[in-house]
Design an enzyme around this catalytic site. Sequence first.
Site, PDB file in Angstrom:
ATOM      1  N   HIS A  99       0.804  -1.225   0.000  1.00 47.22           N
ATOM      2  CA  HIS A  99       0.000   0.000   0.000  1.00 47.22           C
ATOM      3  C   HIS A  99       0.837   1.276   0.000  1.00 47.22           C
ATOM      4  O   HIS A  99       0.293   2.378  -0.139  1.00 47.22           O
ATOM      5  CB  HIS A  99      -0.979  -0.005   1.177  1.00 47.22           C
ATOM      6  CG  HIS A  99      -2.295   0.628   0.856  1.00 47.22           C
ATOM      7  ND1 HIS A  99      -3.449   0.387   1.576  1.00 47.22           N
ATOM      8  CD2 HIS A  99      -2.659   1.493  -0.113  1.00 47.22           C
ATOM      9  CE1 HIS A  99      -4.451   1.087   1.060  1.00 47.22           C
ATOM     10  NE2 HIS A  99      -3.993   1.773   0.036  1.00 47.22           N
ATOM     11  N   ASP A 122     -10.017  -0.413   3.880  1.00 52.75           N
ATOM     12  CA  ASP A 122      -8.815  -1.009   4.479  1.00 52.75           C
ATOM     13  C   ASP A 122      -9.090  -1.382   5.929  1.00 52.75           C
ATOM     14  O   ASP A 122      -9.843  -0.694   6.626  1.00 52.75           O
ATOM     15  CB  ASP A 122      -7.677   0.038   4.420  1.00 52.75           C
ATOM     16  CG  ASP A 122      -6.283  -0.541   4.556  1.00 52.75           C
ATOM     17  OD1 ASP A 122      -6.116  -1.543   5.262  1.00 52.75           O
ATOM     18  OD2 ASP A 122      -5.351   0.038   3.968  1.00 52.75           O
ATOM     19  N   HIS A 124      -6.749  -1.116   8.021  1.00 52.66           N
ATOM     20  CA  HIS A 124      -5.809  -0.222   8.716  1.00 52.66           C
ATOM     21  C   HIS A 124      -6.019   1.221   8.269  1.00 52.66           C
ATOM     22  O   HIS A 124      -6.517   1.475   7.171  1.00 52.66           O
ATOM     23  CB  HIS A 124      -4.365  -0.650   8.411  1.00 52.66           C
ATOM     24  CG  HIS A 124      -4.108  -2.104   8.649  1.00 52.66           C
ATOM     25  ND1 HIS A 124      -4.272  -3.053   7.657  1.00 52.66           N
ATOM     26  CD2 HIS A 124      -3.733  -2.773   9.766  1.00 52.66           C
ATOM     27  CE1 HIS A 124      -3.999  -4.255   8.160  1.00 52.66           C
ATOM     28  NE2 HIS A 124      -3.665  -4.116   9.430  1.00 52.66           N
ATOM     29  N   ASP A 126      -3.392   3.396   7.991  1.00 54.00           N
ATOM     30  CA  ASP A 126      -2.208   3.780   7.213  1.00 54.00           C
ATOM     31  C   ASP A 126      -1.843   5.245   7.414  1.00 54.00           C
ATOM     32  O   ASP A 126      -1.506   5.961   6.468  1.00 54.00           O
ATOM     33  CB  ASP A 126      -2.416   3.461   5.726  1.00 54.00           C
ATOM     34  CG  ASP A 126      -2.500   1.958   5.472  1.00 54.00           C
ATOM     35  OD1 ASP A 126      -2.056   1.188   6.349  1.00 54.00           O
ATOM     36  OD2 ASP A 126      -3.013   1.556   4.421  1.00 54.00           O
ATOM     37  N   HIS A 139       4.377   1.106   4.115  1.00 49.93           N
ATOM     38  CA  HIS A 139       3.004   0.793   3.693  1.00 49.93           C
ATOM     39  C   HIS A 139       1.974   1.144   4.778  1.00 49.93           C
ATOM     40  O   HIS A 139       0.774   1.161   4.492  1.00 49.93           O
ATOM     41  CB  HIS A 139       2.862  -0.676   3.235  1.00 49.93           C
ATOM     42  CG  HIS A 139       2.729  -1.688   4.339  1.00 49.93           C
ATOM     43  ND1 HIS A 139       2.110  -2.910   4.149  1.00 49.93           N
ATOM     44  CD2 HIS A 139       3.142  -1.690   5.626  1.00 49.93           C
ATOM     45  CE1 HIS A 139       2.153  -3.603   5.283  1.00 49.93           C
ATOM     46  NE2 HIS A 139       2.774  -2.891   6.177  1.00 49.93           N
ATOM     47  N   ASP A 227      -7.460  -1.868  -0.239  1.00 52.28           N
ATOM     48  CA  ASP A 227      -6.524  -2.864   0.274  1.00 52.28           C
ATOM     49  C   ASP A 227      -7.328  -4.146   0.479  1.00 52.28           C
ATOM     50  O   ASP A 227      -8.341  -4.140   1.180  1.00 52.28           O
ATOM     51  CB  ASP A 227      -5.936  -2.354   1.594  1.00 52.28           C
ATOM     52  CG  ASP A 227      -4.829  -3.244   2.139  1.00 52.28           C
ATOM     53  OD1 ASP A 227      -4.916  -4.470   1.978  1.00 52.28           O
ATOM     54  OD2 ASP A 227      -3.894  -2.694   2.763  1.00 52.28           O
ATOM     55  N   ASP A 229      -6.897  -6.445   2.367  1.00 52.92           N
ATOM     56  CA  ASP A 229      -7.070  -6.863   3.754  1.00 52.92           C
ATOM     57  C   ASP A 229      -8.238  -6.158   4.440  1.00 52.92           C
ATOM     58  O   ASP A 229      -8.593  -6.489   5.574  1.00 52.92           O
ATOM     59  CB  ASP A 229      -5.765  -6.738   4.558  1.00 52.92           C
ATOM     60  CG  ASP A 229      -5.368  -5.314   4.918  1.00 52.92           C
ATOM     61  OD1 ASP A 229      -6.235  -4.425   4.995  1.00 52.92           O
ATOM     62  OD2 ASP A 229      -4.163  -5.076   5.143  1.00 52.92           O
ATOM     63  N   GLU A 272      -2.020  -5.000  -2.118  1.00 52.40           N
ATOM     64  CA  GLU A 272      -1.703  -5.974  -1.073  1.00 52.40           C
ATOM     65  C   GLU A 272      -2.141  -7.408  -1.401  1.00 52.40           C
ATOM     66  O   GLU A 272      -2.334  -8.216  -0.495  1.00 52.40           O
ATOM     67  CB  GLU A 272      -2.262  -5.533   0.297  1.00 52.40           C
ATOM     68  CG  GLU A 272      -1.654  -4.239   0.832  1.00 52.40           C
ATOM     69  CD  GLU A 272      -0.249  -4.362   1.415  1.00 52.40           C
ATOM     70  OE1 GLU A 272       0.303  -5.479   1.451  1.00 52.40           O
ATOM     71  OE2 GLU A 272       0.298  -3.312   1.825  1.00 52.40           O
TER      72      GLU A 272
END
Length: 300
Positions: A99, A122, A124, A126, A139, A227, A229, A272
């Site tokens: 990312h 996402d 996260h 980030d 990332h 992302d 994830d 990702e």
Amino acid sequence: MNTSLNITMIGVPMDLGQQRRGVDMGPSAIRYAGVHERLETIGHTVEDLGNIVIEPAKEEPNTKLRNLSAVLKANTELANKVNEMVKEEHFPLVLGGDHSIAIGTLAGLSDHYSNLGVIWYDAHADMNTSDTSPSGNIHGMPLAISMGLGHDSLVNIRNYAPKVKPENIIIIGARSVDEGEKELIREKGIKVYSMHEIDRLGMTYIMQDAINYLKDRNVDGVHLSLDLDGIDPIYTPGVGTPVPGGITYRESHLAMEMLHESNLITSAEFVEVNPILDEKNQTAEVAVALMGSLFGEKLV
């Protein structure tokens, strides 16, 4: 999103923004899952520019940031490529890679928009900086960098900062947020729909609210940074930092369908995908299926 687009696709086989090898093969896996054919079948024109070349990492003792110079070089090149795509009125579609590549994507886009919106799909946030990051992995920093917070060389790609205003950012699917990131989110007033909100309110409400939020801010373009994830690892096992309890496959399709109907999205990246951690290219296939919904594929 228009009925028929000129989509320009570029791969960024970057695995230097984190520590688990394999995500550099993400663009190949997405291509193998049939992205080009899928988008053309919907009715779009697709040009594939291939991959940006990623230089080998070297030791950098004077920074806390892992692989800084190689990440900077790749993102600078990506920013210039994306900038050209927008100049030519093409829809940029970036395939990752980790990312950290969002730093380059946003740097290439925001030259062309006075009020760019960003949807960050996402697990996260980030939003770490070198001061708050537990790992030094870039990332985990691209949103902070795009807001003008972080290492000068990354913040000032294409010689200006910030790339995006905090009030124009929406995070969807958050469930693993570091303490320093939580502080920044509160300080900047960033709109976050965590898994708690998605579970409680439902994806239809969340997406409509997000779309209305961006429209109320009179954004002149919206970038989707997805992302894999963000989705529950039951559906996307091939990611480097899986977090259980994520968005479902069907909720993600609904989100993409609603974004398509909103006609707001002007660029996108899918990141990702790590084939080494995957099962039979399942995660790349999910990425391509979601692109189908984002670009207007209909079930009937």
